[in-house]
Design a protein around this motif. Sequence first.
Motif, PDB file in Angstrom:
ATOM      1  N   GLU A  49       0.504  -1.259   0.161  1.00 31.26           N
ATOM      2  CA  GLU A  49      -0.301  -0.514   0.194  1.00 31.26           C
ATOM      3  C   GLU A  49       0.282   1.177  -0.270  1.00 31.26           C
ATOM      4  OE1 GLU A  49      -2.620  -0.328   3.228  1.00 31.26           O
ATOM      5  OE2 GLU A  49      -3.835  -1.854   1.951  1.00 31.26           O
ATOM      6  N   VAL A  50       2.233   1.534   0.832  1.00 33.03           N
ATOM      7  CA  VAL A  50       2.898   2.476   0.956  1.00 33.03           C
ATOM      8  C   VAL A  50       3.376   2.523   0.092  1.00 33.03           C
ATOM      9  CG1 VAL A  50       4.944   2.657   1.749  1.00 33.03           C
ATOM     10  CG2 VAL A  50       3.168   2.326   3.295  1.00 33.03           C
ATOM     11  N   ALA A  51       4.299   1.595  -1.163  1.00 34.43           N
ATOM     12  CA  ALA A  51       4.611   1.795  -2.710  1.00 34.43           C
ATOM     13  C   ALA A  51       3.908   2.651  -3.921  1.00 34.43           C
ATOM     14  CB  ALA A  51       5.032   0.568  -3.003  1.00 34.43           C
ATOM     15  N   ALA A  52       1.820   1.916  -3.703  1.00 35.45           N
ATOM     16  CA  ALA A  52       1.107   2.218  -4.276  1.00 35.45           C
ATOM     17  C   ALA A  52       1.087   3.910  -3.934  1.00 35.45           C
ATOM     18  CB  ALA A  52      -0.053   1.399  -4.404  1.00 35.45           C
ATOM     19  N   LEU A  53       0.992   3.867  -2.897  1.00 31.82           N
ATOM     20  CA  LEU A  53       0.088   5.157  -2.406  1.00 31.82           C
ATOM     21  C   LEU A  53       1.180   6.295  -2.919  1.00 31.82           C
ATOM     22  CD1 LEU A  53      -0.926   4.841   0.801  1.00 31.82           C
ATOM     23  CD2 LEU A  53      -2.324   6.031  -0.871  1.00 31.82           C
ATOM     24  N   ARG A  54       2.601   6.024  -3.055  1.00 35.56           N
ATOM     25  CA  ARG A  54       4.667   6.639  -3.023  1.00 35.56           C
ATOM     26  C   ARG A  54       3.450   6.920  -4.840  1.00 35.56           C
ATOM     27  NH1 ARG A  54       9.182   4.579   0.708  1.00 35.56           N
ATOM     28  NH2 ARG A  54       8.247   5.595   2.672  1.00 35.56           N
ATOM     29  N   GLN A  55       3.500   6.195  -5.712  1.00 37.38           N
ATOM     30  CA  GLN A  55       3.267   6.050  -6.774  1.00 37.38           C
ATOM     31  C   GLN A  55       1.847   7.283  -7.114  1.00 37.38           C
ATOM     32  OE1 GLN A  55       2.936   2.638  -8.946  1.00 37.38           O
ATOM     33  NE2 GLN A  55       5.398   1.678  -8.320  1.00 37.38           N
ATOM     34  N   SER A  56       0.630   6.811  -6.540  1.00 31.56           N
ATOM     35  CA  SER A  56      -0.382   7.899  -6.672  1.00 31.56           C
ATOM     36  C   SER A  56      -0.021   9.623  -6.529  1.00 31.56           C
ATOM     37  CB  SER A  56      -1.130   7.258  -5.879  1.00 31.56           C
ATOM     38  OG  SER A  56      -2.056   6.417  -5.892  1.00 31.56           O
TER      39      SER A  56
END
Length: 500
Positions: A362-369
């Motif tokens: 989730e942290v990786a996805a939120l950083r990309q978003s």
Amino acid sequence: MAATSAWTVRSHDAAPRSEWVARPRYAPSDFIVLLWRERFLMLAVFAVLFVIGAAVALNLKTTYPASSSILVRLGQEYVYEPRAGDAGRGAVPDSDQVIQAETEIIGSSELKQRVIDRLGLMRIYPELAKKFAEASAAEKRVVMGQAVRAMETNLKIQTAPDTPIVRLVFTHEDPKTAALVLNTLLEEYLIFRRTVLVEANTPAMALQRQAFETRLEEADSAYEDFLTSNRIADFVAEKAALSQLQSQIEQQKYLTEAQLQDRSGRLAALQAQMGQVEPEVGLYRDVNNAASDKLIELKLQREDLLGRYRPDAQPVRALDAQIARLEAGISEGRTTGEGARRIGVNPVYQTLQTERIQLQAEVAALRQSLDALNTQMSQLLDRRLKLAELEPRFQALSLDRDVLQANVRDFAVREEQSRAAREIAAASNDNIRIVQRATAPARGSSLKKPVLVLAFLFAGFTALCAGLLRMFLRPGLPTPASASRTLDLPVLGMAPLKAA
């Protein structure tokens, strides 16, 4: 002689003067006597004046008053419509001003001239018509002016405050002519007032509208060129959409940052907790319940013995001693022993490890978003800055276009309204209603009786004044009573006046 003077002169009287003139003193009773003396003069004056007044009264003609009334209400022609702008639009005068305006139109000389032209001067004033036929061109204008003034004299316009009724009375020697003239006056008035109150059709408004339409075409062309050159379909809609989209992206960005901070915090706390949790843990262990089972068995035996023995019997007391020792051992923990144990994977550690993997994803996805949102925000900001740079020019073009459109629309509406108002006014007078048309009066009015009465009163008053004047101007003392009051002496006798 001396004795007579002493007898007639009293001690309190003043000494006689050589020249002395006394003013006669009158009593009400003296007037009757003195006026009777002047009866022939008074009768002559009365007769002359009364005959003259009677001759004037008998020569007066009988006139017939024809009456009519109209109802005046506020009409569209009194509503103020400015040629340009909206200042004062819809202002209306009060009812008294409307009544005053209508009475001025009724009383205008031009309206009376129209009535004379329609009916003919011979039908209304035959005597003036004869003069008109024999007069020159300059004299004809004078005769026509006399006819108009005669109509103004014979026409009476009556109004009352706060009353929308105007009453008209026209007097004439012929009753039919009086009614005909008054009805014709009303008909011509309904036509004449339209020319006064309704604006004439002028091409100025149409020319102004065409000028605005030409300017509007130029403004539209400049507006379309501006949108095409800057690749804008709808400036206002695009600006609003960009503003709304930026607001949504900012809100989503803030939400993503908050979620990223939340996930990062939870991940850090989870990693700290995993260092404190063992990977393996005992699943379960067996417990040795032999002492408890033995105690229950002894208690059952005691109950069985109580069925055969008394409580203080030796077998029962021996069994009680065993039960007491066993209970003491159980309470002190001497009878408890280790059972079988099983060790396996710690489910808490396993759960923490699973949650950590999910949080890392989730942290990786939120950083990309968040990176994508920042890129979108930068693009939106550049586009909005471009629109802000173009907005002054767009506002100027839009303002010119809107103003010209409004002017074209207003002038077109006013042109149609003016045309409709003229057509409606030419067809009807909705705010003017004839309440009562004139009919030939059956009874005329004459001033013969009032003039006769006034002549009688004037002749009598003049005769009385002449008698009083003659009475006061006569020399001497007219009566013995007046002589006694004037001289303050008693009158002892009187002799009749001898003719000269």
